[in-house]
Design a protein around this motif. Sequence first.
Motif, PDB file in Angstrom:
ATOM      1  N   TYR A   1       0.637  -1.079   0.043  1.00 36.20           N
ATOM      2  CA  TYR A   1       0.102   0.057   0.140  1.00 36.20           C
ATOM      3  C   TYR A   1       0.979   1.195  -0.066  1.00 36.20           C
ATOM      4  N   PRO A   2       0.363   2.296  -0.706  1.00 36.35           N
ATOM      5  CA  PRO A   2       1.352   3.765  -0.832  1.00 36.35           C
ATOM      6  C   PRO A   2       1.083   4.539   0.525  1.00 36.35           C
ATOM      7  N   TYR A   3       1.521   3.940   1.438  1.00 38.03           N
ATOM      8  CA  TYR A   3       1.373   4.714   2.795  1.00 38.03           C
ATOM      9  C   TYR A   3       1.906   6.155   2.745  1.00 38.03           C
ATOM     10  N   ALA A   4       1.224   7.118   3.350  1.00 35.38           N
ATOM     11  CA  ALA A   4       1.575   8.640   3.124  1.00 35.38           C
ATOM     12  C   ALA A   4       3.025   8.659   3.927  1.00 35.38           C
ATOM     13  N   ASN A   5       3.213   7.808   5.087  1.00 35.82           N
ATOM     14  CA  ASN A   5       4.505   8.059   5.672  1.00 35.82           C
ATOM     15  C   ASN A   5       4.764   6.765   6.485  1.00 35.82           C
ATOM     16  N   ASP A   6       5.963   6.595   6.962  1.00 34.71           N
ATOM     17  CA  ASP A   6       6.334   5.360   7.666  1.00 34.71           C
ATOM     18  C   ASP A   6       5.572   5.015   8.817  1.00 34.71           C
ATOM     19  N   ALA A   7       5.275   6.187   9.425  1.00 31.97           N
ATOM     20  CA  ALA A   7       4.159   5.889  10.786  1.00 31.97           C
ATOM     21  C   ALA A   7       2.882   5.254  10.695  1.00 31.97           C
ATOM     22  N   ASP A   8       2.416   5.692   9.421  1.00 33.30           N
ATOM     23  CA  ASP A   8       1.120   4.962   9.102  1.00 33.30           C
ATOM     24  C   ASP A   8       1.261   3.324   8.646  1.00 33.30           C
ATOM     25  N   ALA A   9       2.585   3.490   8.082  1.00 29.67           N
ATOM     26  CA  ALA A   9       2.693   1.792   7.649  1.00 29.67           C
ATOM     27  C   ALA A   9       2.893   0.979   8.804  1.00 29.67           C
ATOM     28  N   LEU A  10       3.550   1.514   9.858  1.00 34.06           N
ATOM     29  CA  LEU A  10       3.997   0.913  11.123  1.00 34.06           C
ATOM     30  C   LEU A  10       2.797   0.664  11.891  1.00 34.06           C
ATOM     31  N   GLU A  11       1.795   1.745  11.906  1.00 34.64           N
ATOM     32  CA  GLU A  11       0.261   1.603  12.599  1.00 34.64           C
ATOM     33  C   GLU A  11      -0.406   0.405  12.142  1.00 34.64           C
ATOM     34  N   ASP A  12      -0.360   0.418  10.717  1.00 34.00           N
ATOM     35  CA  ASP A  12      -1.039  -0.454  10.032  1.00 34.00           C
ATOM     36  C   ASP A  12      -0.724  -1.742  10.109  1.00 34.00           C
ATOM     37  N   VAL A  13       0.612  -2.241  10.314  1.00 34.72           N
ATOM     38  CA  VAL A  13       1.208  -3.469  10.446  1.00 34.72           C
ATOM     39  C   VAL A  13       0.869  -4.091  11.754  1.00 34.72           C
ATOM     40  N   LEU A  14       1.181  -2.984  12.725  1.00 35.48           N
ATOM     41  CA  LEU A  14       0.855  -3.422  14.277  1.00 35.48           C
ATOM     42  C   LEU A  14      -0.536  -3.709  14.406  1.00 35.48           C
ATOM     43  N   ARG A  15      -1.371  -2.950  14.100  1.00 34.34           N
ATOM     44  CA  ARG A  15      -3.063  -3.210  14.280  1.00 34.34           C
ATOM     45  C   ARG A  15      -3.440  -4.425  13.388  1.00 34.34           C
ATOM     46  N   LEU A  16      -2.979  -4.814  12.242  1.00 33.44           N
ATOM     47  CA  LEU A  16      -3.192  -5.902  11.661  1.00 33.44           C
ATOM     48  C   LEU A  16      -2.605  -7.319  12.019  1.00 33.44           C
ATOM     49  N   SER A  17      -1.324  -7.226  12.584  1.00 33.12           N
ATOM     50  CA  SER A  17      -0.886  -8.352  13.249  1.00 33.12           C
ATOM     51  C   SER A  17      -1.548  -8.718  14.515  1.00 33.12           C
ATOM     52  N   ARG A  18      -1.769  -7.646  15.230  1.00 31.20           N
ATOM     53  CA  ARG A  18      -2.472  -7.904  16.673  1.00 31.20           C
ATOM     54  C   ARG A  18      -3.697  -8.511  16.196  1.00 31.20           C
ATOM     55  N   GLY A  19      -4.738  -8.008  15.250  1.00 36.29           N
ATOM     56  CA  GLY A  19      -5.812  -8.702  14.766  1.00 36.29           C
ATOM     57  C   GLY A  19      -5.813 -10.105  14.413  1.00 36.29           C
ATOM     58  N   MET A  20      -4.528 -10.325  13.720  1.00 40.41           N
ATOM     59  CA  MET A  20      -4.477 -12.018  13.471  1.00 40.41           C
ATOM     60  C   MET A  20      -4.529 -12.639  14.545  1.00 40.41           C
ATOM     61  N   THR A  21      -3.819 -12.307  15.785  1.00 39.14           N
ATOM     62  CA  THR A  21      -3.558 -13.038  16.949  1.00 39.14           C
ATOM     63  C   THR A  21      -5.026 -13.479  17.266  1.00 39.14           C
ATOM     64  N   TYR A  22      -5.925 -12.522  17.398  1.00 40.08           N
ATOM     65  CA  TYR A  22      -7.497 -12.597  18.025  1.00 40.08           C
ATOM     66  C   TYR A  22      -8.089 -13.521  16.933  1.00 40.08           C
ATOM     67  N   LYS A  23      -7.916 -13.309  15.907  1.00 40.76           N
ATOM     68  CA  LYS A  23      -8.634 -13.813  14.723  1.00 40.76           C
ATOM     69  C   LYS A  23      -8.483 -15.319  14.811  1.00 40.76           C
ATOM     70  N   SER A  24      -7.224 -15.749  14.769  1.00 44.89           N
ATOM     71  CA  SER A  24      -6.892 -17.364  14.718  1.00 44.89           C
ATOM     72  C   SER A  24      -7.300 -18.121  16.217  1.00 44.89           C
ATOM     73  N   ALA A  25      -7.149 -16.876  17.340  1.00 51.19           N
ATOM     74  CA  ALA A  25      -7.362 -17.912  18.694  1.00 51.19           C
ATOM     75  C   ALA A  25      -8.917 -18.043  18.506  1.00 51.19           C
ATOM     76  N   LEU A  26      -9.769 -17.018  18.026  1.00 55.60           N
ATOM     77  CA  LEU A  26     -11.022 -17.282  18.142  1.00 55.60           C
ATOM     78  C   LEU A  26     -11.633 -18.329  17.040  1.00 55.60           C
ATOM     79  N   ALA A  27     -10.890 -18.475  16.021  1.00 53.31           N
ATOM     80  CA  ALA A  27     -11.167 -19.506  15.046  1.00 53.31           C
ATOM     81  C   ALA A  27     -10.775 -20.997  15.301  1.00 53.31           C
ATOM     82  N   GLY A  28     -10.194 -20.881  16.734  1.00 54.84           N
ATOM     83  CA  GLY A  28      -9.753 -22.339  17.099  1.00 54.84           C
ATOM     84  C   GLY A  28      -8.525 -22.663  16.315  1.00 54.84           C
ATOM     85  N   LEU A  29      -7.566 -21.922  15.875  1.00 54.30           N
ATOM     86  CA  LEU A  29      -6.516 -22.444  15.041  1.00 54.30           C
ATOM     87  C   LEU A  29      -5.198 -22.271  15.850  1.00 54.30           C
ATOM     88  N   PRO A  30      -4.437 -23.321  15.663  1.00 49.82           N
ATOM     89  CA  PRO A  30      -3.057 -23.463  16.314  1.00 49.82           C
ATOM     90  C   PRO A  30      -2.106 -22.342  15.693  1.00 49.82           C
TER      91      PRO A  30
END
Length: 370
Positions: A46-75
Amino acid sequence: MSVFSSPSFDHHELVTFTEDTASGLKAIIAVHNSNLGPAVGGCRMYPYANDADALEDVLRLSRGMTYKSALAGLPLGGGKAVIIGDHRKHKSKALLEAMGDFINAQGGKYVTAEDSGTCVDDMKVIGSRTEFVSGVDESQSFGGDPSPFTAYGIYCGMKAALAHKLGSDKLDGIKVAVQGAGAVGRYLSELLIKEGALVFVADINQDNLDRAVELGATQVSVDDIIGLDVDVFAPCAMGAVLNDESIATLKASVVAGGANNQLANVSHGEMLRARGILYAPDFVINAGGIIEIHHQISGTPELSNAHVERIGETLREIFKLSDEQSVSTVAVAEQLAEAKFQKVAEGEVNTDNNFGAAALSAAYTSANHD
Ligand code: NAD
């Protein structure tokens, strides 16, 4: 730019950056939590406007994946990667190969997949440099495009939400506003139209819009889609679409869609509840793709559909607890997920829903998190 003090950092295990001047690659990999297994999550370009936006996005998305896999019952644990750049202008074979090397250097702690701005062909190029990639090809053990499974999970979750809110899960005559007619939005529209729903779509990409209209959807403008007089709003484009301003204009009584991080912040879950709008938390309803990836890697693709359908059951439980406890659906879902991945950290083996752990492939085995 702060990292540790950012609310999105939230105890990430690993955040790593790279710049490859030869190919122009600038990328970040984030692993939020690997208590339940290797961190699997898409690679977004994605053409992020700046590095801070890219960092914020990757942190939020990776945290979301932890919650997603946990609730989907995935190892699986939660991780994500972002490449900074416009995929239409800056993507090249050399850049994707450099990304493959970057992923490989993490030794399997992070396993990648396609996401917005990347596709199955890109995963093949990345896969020429690392084994830690999924969603490559249906003829290979690592599966193909997960979007149809994501859409199927949203369809199941939407029916659960309609049953809870309107007393019937029938889609016939139900009006649904789909924001974003990309891979997920298009497959979802198809499933809904087949069952008699009236689907309205908006997209900034005319080609994608035309394909959805060919399926029977009605085109509306990007500005009108959120406030449309419909039963369901299905965000299937980018994140943070549910904010102070947009929630005030919503006429739908259900929000059920595939985009990640739909809430601008967690307080918007409470705002939706206060307005009587039933919100299916994004990280629960859009887990179909990661469930499919897991079964492809585990060699159990025949189990994918039934597992994806369990998204409806999980949501029914979340809706019930939200009513009983008078808290937002997203607060309930986060608590349930934390109970799963934090239990493991405390040394308790979480066997109740640790789906298919024994069937994990050699790729997973080498992707340990020592
Ligand atoms: P995609 O890139 O194929 O489609 C996104 C669509 O949204 C594109 O057509 C784009 O033009 C459109 N769009 C962008 N900005 C818009 C705007 N302001 N208004 C209207 N349309 C807009 O991506 P996708 O794979 O369909 O994923 C959609 C969302 O679902 C993303 O947030 C993604 O992270 C999430 N998601 C996808 C999967 C999957 O399996 N593909 C799984 C889980 C979550």
